[in-house]
Write an enzyme that holds these catalytic residues in place. Sequence first.
Site, mmCIF file in Angstrom:
data_model
loop_
_atom_site.group_PDB
_atom_site.id
_atom_site.type_symbol
_atom_site.label_atom_id
_atom_site.label_comp_id
_atom_site.label_asym_id
_atom_site.label_seq_id
_atom_site.Cartn_x
_atom_site.Cartn_y
_atom_site.Cartn_z
ATOM 1 N N ASN A 88 80.117 112.765 66.377
ATOM 2 C CA ASN A 88 80.144 111.614 67.290
ATOM 3 C C ASN A 88 80.108 110.274 66.544
ATOM 4 O OD1 ASN A 88 79.349 110.162 69.986
ATOM 5 N ND2 ASN A 88 77.663 109.709 68.576
ATOM 6 N N TYR A 154 90.704 101.592 63.905
ATOM 7 C CA TYR A 154 89.985 102.530 64.785
ATOM 8 C C TYR A 154 90.969 103.522 65.399
ATOM 9 C CZ TYR A 154 86.974 103.986 68.702
ATOM 10 O OH TYR A 154 86.243 104.722 69.615
HETATM 11 P P1 NDP Z 1 77.921 103.244 69.174
HETATM 12 O O1 NDP Z 1 78.570 102.199 68.339
HETATM 13 O O2 NDP Z 1 76.950 102.843 70.238
HETATM 14 O O3 NDP Z 1 77.227 104.294 68.206
HETATM 15 C C1 NDP Z 1 77.825 104.690 67.027
HETATM 16 C C2 NDP Z 1 76.934 105.718 66.392
HETATM 17 O O4 NDP Z 1 77.510 106.102 65.143
HETATM 18 C C3 NDP Z 1 75.542 105.185 66.115
HETATM 19 O O5 NDP Z 1 74.605 106.141 66.532
HETATM 20 C C4 NDP Z 1 75.513 105.022 64.594
HETATM 21 O O6 NDP Z 1 74.261 105.341 64.020
HETATM 22 C C5 NDP Z 1 76.501 106.094 64.175
HETATM 23 N N1 NDP Z 1 77.056 105.818 62.856
HETATM 24 C C6 NDP Z 1 77.866 104.802 62.489
HETATM 25 N N2 NDP Z 1 78.173 104.907 61.193
HETATM 26 C C7 NDP Z 1 77.549 106.016 60.730
HETATM 27 C C8 NDP Z 1 77.489 106.661 59.465
HETATM 28 N N3 NDP Z 1 78.153 106.191 58.396
HETATM 29 N N4 NDP Z 1 76.734 107.787 59.337
HETATM 30 C C9 NDP Z 1 76.061 108.284 60.416
HETATM 31 N N5 NDP Z 1 76.082 107.712 61.638
HETATM 32 C C10 NDP Z 1 76.822 106.584 61.780
HETATM 33 O O7 NDP Z 1 79.103 104.086 69.767
HETATM 34 P P2 NDP Z 1 79.299 104.809 71.188
HETATM 35 O O8 NDP Z 1 78.072 105.506 71.599
HETATM 36 O O9 NDP Z 1 79.961 103.859 72.093
HETATM 37 O O10 NDP Z 1 80.402 105.868 70.753
HETATM 38 C C11 NDP Z 1 80.106 107.171 70.335
HETATM 39 C C12 NDP Z 1 81.419 107.874 70.026
HETATM 40 O O11 NDP Z 1 82.286 107.786 71.157
HETATM 41 C C13 NDP Z 1 82.181 107.255 68.872
HETATM 42 O O12 NDP Z 1 82.858 108.247 68.171
HETATM 43 C C14 NDP Z 1 83.173 106.335 69.569
HETATM 44 O O13 NDP Z 1 84.301 106.084 68.768
HETATM 45 C C15 NDP Z 1 83.508 107.178 70.778
HETATM 46 N N6 NDP Z 1 84.045 106.418 71.892
HETATM 47 C C16 NDP Z 1 83.296 105.491 72.564
HETATM 48 C C17 NDP Z 1 83.829 104.816 73.633
HETATM 49 C C18 NDP Z 1 83.046 103.828 74.433
HETATM 50 O O14 NDP Z 1 83.641 103.233 75.345
HETATM 51 N N7 NDP Z 1 81.778 103.613 74.201
HETATM 52 C C19 NDP Z 1 85.220 105.037 74.045
HETATM 53 C C20 NDP Z 1 85.918 106.017 73.273
HETATM 54 C C21 NDP Z 1 85.339 106.675 72.244
HETATM 55 P P3 NDP Z 1 73.089 104.251 63.765
HETATM 56 O O15 NDP Z 1 72.922 103.500 65.055
HETATM 57 O O16 NDP Z 1 71.915 105.092 63.408
HETATM 58 O O17 NDP Z 1 73.542 103.382 62.620
#
Ligand code: NDP
Length: 248
Positions: A88, A154
């Site tokens: 995720n 992205y």
């Molecule tokens: P957020 O930006 O809220 O969360 C992203 C998450 O990724 C965080 O928990 C962050 O961890 C983690 N993360 C980022 N970089 C790293 C890394 N290098 N190693 C480990 N963890 C990492 O995203 P969303 O909850 O909105 O999205 C979750 C997924 O859903 C993603 O893949 C996103 O692309 C996808 N998505 C989201 C949409 C939306 O509308 N929200 C639409 C389409 C897809 P931490 O906070 O601990 O740094």
Amino acid sequence: MNKVALVTGGARGIGRAICLELAQSGYNVVINYLTSSQEAKELQKQIEDEYHVRCLTYKCDVSSTKEVDEMIAFVEKEFKGVDVLVNNAAIDLSNMFHLKNVEDFKRTLEVNVIGAYNVSLRVYKYMLEQKWGRIINIGSTNGINTYYPMCLEYDASKAALNSLTHNLAIQFAPYINVNCIAPGFIGTEKELEGYDEEFLKQEEEKILVGRNGDPKEVAHLVKFLASDEASFINNSIIRIDGGQYGSN
Ligand code: NDP
């Protein structure tokens, strides 16, 4: 025995909803996080208190092979292995074209694609040995359509994640089902705070159900794909977007 689910980027947003949903269904959950340590600890406590399953947290940058190795070694010490992996974690460094730089592009691919590759590579052997496993990648409708050109990096990363999904599904057949969920506009706190009301209204007008999605709706789909009821679903990119259409 309870199955073990590892959710990368599980401390907040959609990842958090997935951790809660899987814990509620009886999975032991490993919450991977990078910077959200407080959120991860709070979620761990909530899961243990409410659902009485084991819940671990682990800080790890999924783009680092070494850190992923250490994380999975830790998980294998606590449990036997990972039954359900949810890739995720992701970043989005979208910007206007004249402000873009190659380092942002590389970092996006490192986290969103190589991150999923790293963790998959480290957990698949256990799944193959036990002849059962699930890898669920969280992609995006942006990996299928171009909605905003400024999301170039992205979009490319999510398209590559679709390709990784197909490749791994073929390599790991018939024992590990590998699928990708492609969400549309999901109303996480972070997603909503970045936009003004007018923009949100315009975006919702492009969604047939007339609203943005709830992180829980994505989590329900993850729960289903992880279950035995979904055993005939493999190698698929599944949109969950309320019927999103149109592009800019
Ligand atoms: P957020 O930006 O809220 O969360 C992203 C998450 O990724 C965080 O928990 C962050 O961890 C983690 N993360 C980022 N970089 C790293 C890394 N290098 N190693 C480990 N963890 C990492 O995203 P969303 O909850 O909105 O999205 C979750 C997924 O859903 C993603 O893949 C996103 O692309 C996808 N998505 C989201 C949409 C939306 O509308 N929200 C639409 C389409 C897809 P931490 O906070 O601990 O740094």
